[in-house]
Scaffold this motif. Structure first.
Motif, PDB file in Angstrom:
ATOM      1  N   TYR A   1      34.948 -52.250  21.786  1.00 18.14           N
ATOM      2  CA  TYR A   1      35.055 -52.084  20.932  1.00 18.14           C
ATOM      3  C   TYR A   1      33.059 -51.088  21.016  1.00 18.14           C
ATOM      4  CZ  TYR A   1      38.313 -55.694  19.191  1.00 18.14           C
ATOM      5  OH  TYR A   1      39.110 -55.979  18.839  1.00 18.14           O
ATOM      6  N   GLN A   2      33.053 -52.340  21.266  1.00 17.75           N
ATOM      7  CA  GLN A   2      31.760 -51.619  22.271  1.00 17.75           C
ATOM      8  C   GLN A   2      31.674 -49.844  22.733  1.00 17.75           C
ATOM      9  OE1 GLN A   2      29.922 -54.416  24.793  1.00 17.75           O
ATOM     10  NE2 GLN A   2      28.944 -55.974  23.538  1.00 17.75           N
ATOM     11  N   ARG A   3      32.141 -50.029  23.857  1.00 19.07           N
ATOM     12  CA  ARG A   3      32.333 -48.619  24.181  1.00 19.07           C
ATOM     13  C   ARG A   3      32.927 -47.489  23.115  1.00 19.07           C
ATOM     14  NH1 ARG A   3      34.226 -51.005  28.929  1.00 19.07           N
ATOM     15  NH2 ARG A   3      36.543 -50.918  27.749  1.00 19.07           N
ATOM     16  N   ASP A   4      33.665 -47.982  22.106  1.00 21.95           N
ATOM     17  CA  ASP A   4      34.313 -46.680  21.011  1.00 21.95           C
ATOM     18  C   ASP A   4      32.593 -46.321  19.870  1.00 21.95           C
ATOM     19  OD1 ASP A   4      36.616 -47.227  21.832  1.00 21.95           O
ATOM     20  OD2 ASP A   4      36.684 -48.230  19.844  1.00 21.95           O
ATOM     21  N   MET A   5      31.358 -47.554  19.632  1.00 18.15           N
ATOM     22  CA  MET A   5      30.156 -47.752  18.991  1.00 18.15           C
ATOM     23  C   MET A   5      29.910 -46.307  19.776  1.00 18.15           C
ATOM     24  SD  MET A   5      30.306 -51.014  16.829  1.00 18.15           S
ATOM     25  CE  MET A   5      30.385 -52.082  18.219  1.00 18.15           C
ATOM     26  N   VAL A   6      29.374 -46.684  21.008  1.00 16.33           N
ATOM     27  CA  VAL A   6      28.512 -46.090  21.692  1.00 16.33           C
ATOM     28  C   VAL A   6      28.715 -44.597  21.939  1.00 16.33           C
ATOM     29  CG1 VAL A   6      27.738 -45.444  23.913  1.00 16.33           C
ATOM     30  CG2 VAL A   6      27.973 -47.955  22.663  1.00 16.33           C
ATOM     31  N   LYS A   7      30.129 -44.146  22.040  1.00 19.81           N
ATOM     32  CA  LYS A   7      30.900 -42.550  21.648  1.00 19.81           C
ATOM     33  C   LYS A   7      30.607 -41.733  20.676  1.00 19.81           C
ATOM     34  CE  LYS A   7      34.745 -40.112  23.064  1.00 19.81           C
ATOM     35  NZ  LYS A   7      34.306 -38.940  21.808  1.00 19.81           N
ATOM     36  N   PHE A   8      30.626 -43.000  19.849  1.00 17.25           N
ATOM     37  CA  PHE A   8      29.947 -42.074  18.414  1.00 17.25           C
ATOM     38  C   PHE A   8      29.083 -41.967  18.558  1.00 17.25           C
ATOM     39  CE2 PHE A   8      30.024 -42.707  14.187  1.00 17.25           C
ATOM     40  CZ  PHE A   8      30.970 -42.187  12.847  1.00 17.25           C
ATOM     41  N   MET A   9      28.165 -42.337  17.849  1.00 20.91           N
ATOM     42  CA  MET A   9      26.737 -42.433  18.436  1.00 20.91           C
ATOM     43  C   MET A   9      26.671 -41.215  19.063  1.00 20.91           C
ATOM     44  SD  MET A   9      24.453 -43.496  17.343  1.00 20.91           S
ATOM     45  CE  MET A   9      23.912 -44.882  16.491  1.00 20.91           C
ATOM     46  N   GLY A  10      27.016 -41.346  20.489  1.00 17.47           N
ATOM     47  CA  GLY A  10      26.845 -39.797  21.323  1.00 17.47           C
ATOM     48  C   GLY A  10      27.549 -39.272  21.062  1.00 17.47           C
ATOM     49  N   ASP A  11      28.807 -38.915  20.143  1.00 18.37           N
ATOM     50  CA  ASP A  11      28.856 -37.480  19.134  1.00 18.37           C
ATOM     51  C   ASP A  11      28.082 -37.262  18.659  1.00 18.37           C
ATOM     52  OD1 ASP A  11      30.950 -37.698  21.551  1.00 18.37           O
ATOM     53  OD2 ASP A  11      31.656 -38.722  19.318  1.00 18.37           O
ATOM     54  N   CYS A  12      26.951 -38.357  17.781  1.00 15.29           N
ATOM     55  CA  CYS A  12      26.669 -37.553  17.078  1.00 15.29           C
ATOM     56  C   CYS A  12      24.982 -36.519  17.570  1.00 15.29           C
ATOM     57  CB  CYS A  12      25.867 -39.353  16.072  1.00 15.29           C
ATOM     58  SG  CYS A  12      27.479 -39.366  14.950  1.00 15.29           S
ATOM     59  N   LEU A  13      24.495 -37.438  18.297  1.00 14.94           N
ATOM     60  CA  LEU A  13      23.536 -36.936  19.196  1.00 14.94           C
ATOM     61  C   LEU A  13      23.871 -35.794  19.933  1.00 14.94           C
ATOM     62  CD1 LEU A  13      22.133 -39.671  21.309  1.00 14.94           C
ATOM     63  CD2 LEU A  13      20.716 -38.858  19.500  1.00 14.94           C
ATOM     64  N   ARG A  14      25.165 -35.772  20.244  1.00 15.93           N
ATOM     65  CA  ARG A  14      25.678 -34.598  21.383  1.00 15.93           C
ATOM     66  C   ARG A  14      25.384 -33.326  20.131  1.00 15.93           C
ATOM     67  NH1 ARG A  14      29.479 -36.073  24.196  1.00 15.93           N
ATOM     68  NH2 ARG A  14      31.037 -35.643  22.388  1.00 15.93           N
ATOM     69  N   GLU A  15      25.793 -32.896  18.342  1.00 22.93           N
ATOM     70  CA  GLU A  15      26.544 -33.002  18.224  1.00 22.93           C
ATOM     71  C   GLU A  15      24.570 -32.531  17.755  1.00 22.93           C
ATOM     72  OE1 GLU A  15      28.903 -33.278  14.491  1.00 22.93           O
ATOM     73  OE2 GLU A  15      30.159 -33.345  15.954  1.00 22.93           O
ATOM     74  N   VAL A  16      23.999 -32.949  17.752  1.00 23.50           N
ATOM     75  CA  VAL A  16      22.551 -32.441  16.934  1.00 23.50           C
ATOM     76  C   VAL A  16      21.681 -31.745  18.019  1.00 23.50           C
ATOM     77  CG1 VAL A  16      20.002 -33.373  17.156  1.00 23.50           C
ATOM     78  CG2 VAL A  16      21.848 -34.587  15.846  1.00 23.50           C
ATOM     79  N   ALA A  17      21.880 -31.619  19.543  1.00 23.42           N
ATOM     80  CA  ALA A  17      21.147 -30.574  20.552  1.00 23.42           C
ATOM     81  C   ALA A  17      22.265 -30.726  21.262  1.00 23.42           C
ATOM     82  CB  ALA A  17      20.220 -31.689  21.203  1.00 23.42           C
ATOM     83  N   PRO A  18      22.968 -29.927  21.460  1.00 19.89           N
ATOM     84  CA  PRO A  18      23.917 -29.902  22.313  1.00 19.89           C
ATOM     85  C   PRO A  18      23.829 -29.009  24.002  1.00 19.89           C
ATOM     86  CG  PRO A  18      24.393 -28.490  20.756  1.00 19.89           C
ATOM     87  CD  PRO A  18      23.430 -28.816  19.495  1.00 19.89           C
TER      88      PRO A  18
END
Length: 198
Positions: free
Chosen positions: A127-144
């Protein structure tokens, strides 16, 4: 003859979990007794055993219920059509909103997850990894360009955002929805712009 399930069975289980989360958060999982849990719930110890056969089973249910619900809520945030910065802002706000009213469960996650058997810890960490990945995807989209080919930097940034969010309950546990949104915006501005942008 099998014992019938009372109509309020699920409601009583939820009450036990809420009360137990408070006791585990305040007393510590190791020090909390079933007698103390029963007192907090306002029911007999024998009645608790009707719903849960052990303190460990209660801990598992607290964390499974809390983390699965949290994960599902965060991953369901509607960010369709939003620019990356606004998507990040919306997700960060939703994390803090989801934490509201769950300070005890959140504290139990931080302090007692390691008390679960290894296979159950793995479930919670999924569960925690799913949330971390989701937030990480958001950050990567901001500054690829910042994170391209650098997963360690992305993970560090992601965990830093969660770090700013996860301890909010320690100094502002009574924060209302607006205060949580304001703090979420501060975290987002710090993440996107640094100190010069707040």
């Amino acid at each position: 003859m099998a014992r019938t399930i009372a109509k309020d069975h699920d409601q009583k289980r939820a009450q036990i979990l809420k009360s137990a989360a408070k006791v585990f958060a305040e007393e510590g999982f190791d020090r909390a007794s079933m007698t103390k849990l029963a007192g907090e719930c306002g029911i007999s110890k024998a009645n608790i055993y009707h719903y849960y056969d052990s303190k460990d089973a209660i801990l598992y249910d607290i964390l499974d219920s809390y983390l699965s619900t949290l994960r599902n809520r965060i991953l369901a945030v509607d960010t369709g059509g939003l620019p990356p910065e606004e998507r990040l802002r919306r997700v960060i706000r939703e994390v803090l909103r989801a934490y509201q009213g769950a300070d005890h469960e959140h504290q139990v996650q931080i302090s007692a997850l390691s008390a679960l058997p290894g296979d159950q810890q793995d479930e919670m960490r999924t569960y925690q990894r799913d949330m971390v990945k989701f937030m990480g995807d958001c950050l990567r989209e901001v500054a690829p360009e910042v994170f391209e080919g650098n997963p360690d930097k992305l993970r560090g940034a992601t965990m830093s955002v969660y770090g700013m969010l996860n301890w909010y309950f320690m100094w502002n546990s009574d924060a209302d929805a607006q205060e949580r949104d304001d703090y979420a915006d501060l975290v987002c501005d710090l993440t996107l712009k640094g100190l010069g942008g707040i």
